[in-house]
Design a protein around this motif. Structure first.
Motif, PDB file in Angstrom:
ATOM      1  N   LEU A 234       0.832  -1.199   0.000  1.00  0.00           N
ATOM      2  CA  LEU A 234       0.000   0.000   0.000  1.00  0.00           C
ATOM      3  C   LEU A 234       0.867   1.250   0.000  1.00  0.00           C
ATOM      4  N   ARG A 235       2.112   1.105   0.474  1.00  0.00           N
ATOM      5  CA  ARG A 235       3.000   2.262   0.577  1.00  0.00           C
ATOM      6  C   ARG A 235       4.218   2.153  -0.333  1.00  0.00           C
ATOM      7  N   GLU A 236       4.582   0.942  -0.713  1.00  0.00           N
ATOM      8  CA  GLU A 236       5.797   0.732  -1.489  1.00  0.00           C
ATOM      9  C   GLU A 236       5.457   0.255  -2.899  1.00  0.00           C
ATOM     10  N   SER A 237       6.466   0.279  -3.772  1.00  0.00           N
ATOM     11  CA  SER A 237       6.282  -0.201  -5.135  1.00  0.00           C
ATOM     12  C   SER A 237       6.147  -1.720  -5.141  1.00  0.00           C
ATOM     13  N   PHE A 238       5.500  -2.235  -6.190  1.00  0.00           N
ATOM     14  CA  PHE A 238       5.221  -3.661  -6.293  1.00  0.00           C
ATOM     15  C   PHE A 238       6.081  -4.261  -7.399  1.00  0.00           C
ATOM     16  N   SER A 239       6.691  -5.397  -7.121  1.00  0.00           N
ATOM     17  CA  SER A 239       7.484  -6.124  -8.107  1.00  0.00           C
ATOM     18  C   SER A 239       6.812  -7.465  -8.353  1.00  0.00           C
ATOM     19  N   LEU A 240       6.336  -7.681  -9.582  1.00  0.00           N
ATOM     20  CA  LEU A 240       5.666  -8.938  -9.911  1.00  0.00           C
ATOM     21  C   LEU A 240       6.625 -10.116  -9.822  1.00  0.00           C
ATOM     22  N   GLU A 241       7.853  -9.940 -10.333  1.00  0.00           N
ATOM     23  CA  GLU A 241       8.811 -11.045 -10.315  1.00  0.00           C
ATOM     24  C   GLU A 241       9.134 -11.470  -8.887  1.00  0.00           C
ATOM     25  N   GLU A 242       9.367 -10.496  -8.008  1.00  0.00           N
ATOM     26  CA  GLU A 242       9.668 -10.827  -6.618  1.00  0.00           C
ATOM     27  C   GLU A 242       8.476 -11.485  -5.935  1.00  0.00           C
ATOM     28  N   ALA A 243       7.290 -10.967  -6.203  1.00  0.00           N
ATOM     29  CA  ALA A 243       6.096 -11.525  -5.573  1.00  0.00           C
ATOM     30  C   ALA A 243       5.852 -12.962  -6.031  1.00  0.00           C
ATOM     31  N   LEU A 244       6.026 -13.237  -7.338  1.00  0.00           N
ATOM     32  CA  LEU A 244       5.825 -14.600  -7.845  1.00  0.00           C
ATOM     33  C   LEU A 244       6.894 -15.544  -7.312  1.00  0.00           C
ATOM     34  N   SER A 245       8.112 -15.060  -7.213  1.00  0.00           N
ATOM     35  CA  SER A 245       9.191 -15.897  -6.682  1.00  0.00           C
ATOM     36  C   SER A 245       8.899 -16.281  -5.230  1.00  0.00           C
ATOM     37  N   ALA A 246       8.432 -15.306  -4.443  1.00  0.00           N
ATOM     38  CA  ALA A 246       8.081 -15.605  -3.050  1.00  0.00           C
ATOM     39  C   ALA A 246       6.884 -16.538  -2.977  1.00  0.00           C
ATOM     40  N   LEU A 247       5.970 -16.420  -3.944  1.00  0.00           N
ATOM     41  CA  LEU A 247       4.774 -17.255  -3.945  1.00  0.00           C
ATOM     42  C   LEU A 247       5.102 -18.731  -4.141  1.00  0.00           C
ATOM     43  N   VAL A 248       6.029 -19.038  -5.046  1.00  0.00           N
ATOM     44  CA  VAL A 248       6.329 -20.449  -5.358  1.00  0.00           C
ATOM     45  C   VAL A 248       7.461 -20.991  -4.482  1.00  0.00           C
ATOM     46  N   GLU A 249       8.080 -20.114  -3.678  1.00  0.00           N
ATOM     47  CA  GLU A 249       9.178 -20.575  -2.841  1.00  0.00           C
ATOM     48  C   GLU A 249       8.700 -21.655  -1.867  1.00  0.00           C
ATOM     49  N   GLY A 250       9.470 -22.706  -1.777  1.00  0.00           N
ATOM     50  CA  GLY A 250       9.109 -23.798  -0.885  1.00  0.00           C
ATOM     51  C   GLY A 250       8.056 -24.725  -1.435  1.00  0.00           C
ATOM     52  N   GLN A 251       7.708 -24.585  -2.694  1.00  0.00           N
ATOM     53  CA  GLN A 251       6.713 -25.453  -3.328  1.00  0.00           C
ATOM     54  C   GLN A 251       7.388 -26.133  -4.533  1.00  0.00           C
ATOM     55  N   PRO A 252       8.004 -27.263  -4.310  1.00  0.00           N
ATOM     56  CA  PRO A 252       8.764 -27.913  -5.381  1.00  0.00           C
ATOM     57  C   PRO A 252       7.902 -28.355  -6.562  1.00  0.00           C
ATOM     58  N   ASP A 253       6.606 -28.484  -6.344  1.00  0.00           N
ATOM     59  CA  ASP A 253       5.739 -28.916  -7.443  1.00  0.00           C
ATOM     60  C   ASP A 253       5.268 -27.750  -8.307  1.00  0.00           C
ATOM     61  N   VAL A 254       5.742 -26.518  -8.012  1.00  0.00           N
ATOM     62  CA  VAL A 254       5.356 -25.346  -8.790  1.00  0.00           C
ATOM     63  C   VAL A 254       6.604 -24.775  -9.454  1.00  0.00           C
ATOM     64  N   VAL A 255       6.540 -24.631 -10.778  1.00  0.00           N
ATOM     65  CA  VAL A 255       7.670 -24.132 -11.565  1.00  0.00           C
ATOM     66  C   VAL A 255       7.313 -22.739 -12.093  1.00  0.00           C
ATOM     67  N   LEU A 256       8.249 -21.807 -11.949  1.00  0.00           N
ATOM     68  CA  LEU A 256       8.010 -20.424 -12.381  1.00  0.00           C
ATOM     69  C   LEU A 256       8.927 -20.061 -13.536  1.00  0.00           C
ATOM     70  N   GLU A 257       8.366 -19.425 -14.541  1.00  0.00           N
ATOM     71  CA  GLU A 257       9.120 -18.845 -15.649  1.00  0.00           C
ATOM     72  C   GLU A 257       8.700 -17.375 -15.765  1.00  0.00           C
ATOM     73  N   PHE A 258       9.690 -16.501 -15.808  1.00  0.00           N
ATOM     74  CA  PHE A 258       9.395 -15.068 -15.868  1.00  0.00           C
ATOM     75  C   PHE A 258      10.279 -14.429 -16.936  1.00  0.00           C
ATOM     76  N   SER A 259       9.658 -13.571 -17.773  1.00  0.00           N
ATOM     77  CA  SER A 259      10.429 -12.883 -18.814  1.00  0.00           C
ATOM     78  C   SER A 259       9.870 -11.487 -19.012  1.00  0.00           C
ATOM     79  N   GLY A 260      10.738 -10.579 -19.394  1.00  0.00           N
ATOM     80  CA  GLY A 260      10.304  -9.210 -19.673  1.00  0.00           C
ATOM     81  C   GLY A 260      10.647  -8.248 -18.554  1.00  0.00           C
ATOM     82  N   GLU A 261      10.405  -6.961 -18.830  1.00  0.00           N
ATOM     83  CA  GLU A 261      10.688  -5.892 -17.883  1.00  0.00           C
ATOM     84  C   GLU A 261       9.369  -5.291 -17.381  1.00  0.00           C
ATOM     85  N   GLU A 262       9.326  -5.017 -16.092  1.00  0.00           N
ATOM     86  CA  GLU A 262       8.108  -4.498 -15.488  1.00  0.00           C
ATOM     87  C   GLU A 262       7.959  -2.992 -15.667  1.00  0.00           C
ATOM     88  N   GLY A 263       9.022  -2.306 -15.981  1.00  0.00           N
ATOM     89  CA  GLY A 263       8.973  -0.851 -16.119  1.00  0.00           C
ATOM     90  C   GLY A 263       7.970  -0.410 -17.169  1.00  0.00           C
TER      91      GLY A 263
END
Length: 360
Positions: A234-263
């Motif tokens: 609510l106060r800071e900028s949002f990073s989709l890549e960081e948020a998705l990485s944290a979301l799948v962290e610790g879940q070995p059955d979930v694979v993440l692929e990320f490409s592109g720039e958020e700017g």
């Protein structure tokens, strides 16, 4: 109904009082000061309590007091008070009655002049007085119309502001409901699945059960971190890549692929993709019983796309619940669309596409 410009009458009473007293002191006409002043005082008191008096009775009392003051004013200056008849009537009875009363005032004025002096039309001064009286009536009705329209506009603006406030509150409630579902719902589902796994393997494989319990603990900690992250965003900028990485962290059955720039991408669109990923992973575990989930996010100058696919038992359109509904609402608010179905090879494929819009 009270008038939106209550100062007009007191100002006119004061002007008539000063002019009448001056005419009396200067010997202009046969002015009777007691009924003259008493009538003006009664008018002031009447205005003070006008909201408590029936409009028809109020109009009759005003006309009677205007007549009393005018008859006591030997100089004839108090006839100007009659312009208040259509002016005050406009707010209580509307334009038609106001105009009718204005015409009636002119007729009465002309009739009184004829009774007093049958040849008054030959007197340029008296004709000029009638014309000025007519101008005053026109200005009074016009001013009343403008004031009434302004009051109506203010009332509509207040009603619109109240409606906007209610819509904003509703939108905020819906947003909070979606956030609770997307954040806590996702992690609680993972915790339930892991604890069910621990229960099932407790006697068969104690090590697997312990790992499931540890993973459940990890999901609980991530749920707490997501709540904190939601507050921070609510106060800071949002990073989709960081948020998705944290979301799948610790879940070995979930694979993440990320490409592109958020700017340059709208933060609301990026958050909508993140929430869609949460919902997709949650549904893959809760409903599809998937063993493998793939999350692919790609950003380019044309827009953003998120694809969540799993190897579960497929998607049944009739099973769409609140979570998918909230996700569709969030994506539509960002200007995108949601497609979900079961590809020929089985499983479920969720695709979210949002055209690029400039960040606000």
């Amino acid at each position: 109904m009270s008038r939106p410009v209550p100062w007009v009458s007191p100002v006119l009473y004061g002007a008539v009082l000063i002019a009448g007293l001056y005419a009396w002191l200067a010997g202009l006409g046969d002015t009777r000061p007691v009924p003259f002043v008493a009538g003006l005082a009664a008018l002031a008191v009447l205005d003070r309590f006008e909201r408590r008096i029936d409009p028809v009775l109020l109009l009759a009392l005003r006309v009677g007091l205007f007549t009393l003051v005018a008859s006591a004013d030997g100089a004839g200056l108090s006839r100007v008070l009659f312009v208040l008849v259509p002016f005050t009537a406009y707010f209580a009875f509307g334009r038609t009655v106001s105009v009718a009363l204005a015409v009636g005032c002119v007729v009465v004025f002309a009739a009184a002049g004829t009774i007093h002096d049958p040849h008054w039309l030959a007197d340029a001064g008296q004709v000029s007085d009638l014309l000025m009286f007519c101008v005053g009536l026109v200005l009074a009705v016009t001013m009343a119309a403008v004031a009434a329209e302004e009051r109506r506009a203010r009332m509509e603006l207040a009603a619109s502001a109240a409606a906007v406030a209610e819509l904003s509150a509703t939108a905020e409630r819906n947003r909070v409901a979606r956030d609770i579902h997307d954040d806590l719902g996702h992690h609680l589902t993972a915790i339930v699945v892991l604890l069910e796994k621990a229960t099932a393997f407790r006697d068969l494989d104690a090590g697997a059960a312990d790992r499931a319990v540890a993973d459940a603990h990890g999901s609980a900690r991530r749920a707490l971190e997501d709540v904190r992250r939601s507050v921070r965003t609510l106060r800071e900028s949002f990073s989709l890549e960081e948020a998705l990485s944290a979301l799948v962290e610790g879940q070995p059955d979930v694979v993440l692929e990320f490409s592109g720039e958020e700017g340059g991408h709208d933060p609301a669109a990026l958050r909508a993709l993140y929430r869609a990923a949460q919902e997709g992973i949650t549904n893959a575990r809760r409903h599809a019983r998937a063993t493998r989930v793939s999350v692919a996010a790609s950003l380019d100058p044309r827009g953003a796309e998120l694809v969540v696919s799993d190897d579960g038992r497929g998607f049944a359109p009739e099973s769409e619940g609140y979570g998918l509904l909230g996700m569709r609402e969030r994506v539509e608010l960002a200007g995108g669309r949601v497609d979900i179905g079961s590809p020929p090879g089985g499983g479920t494929r969720l695709t979210v596409t949002i055209p690029r819009r400039a960040a606000p």
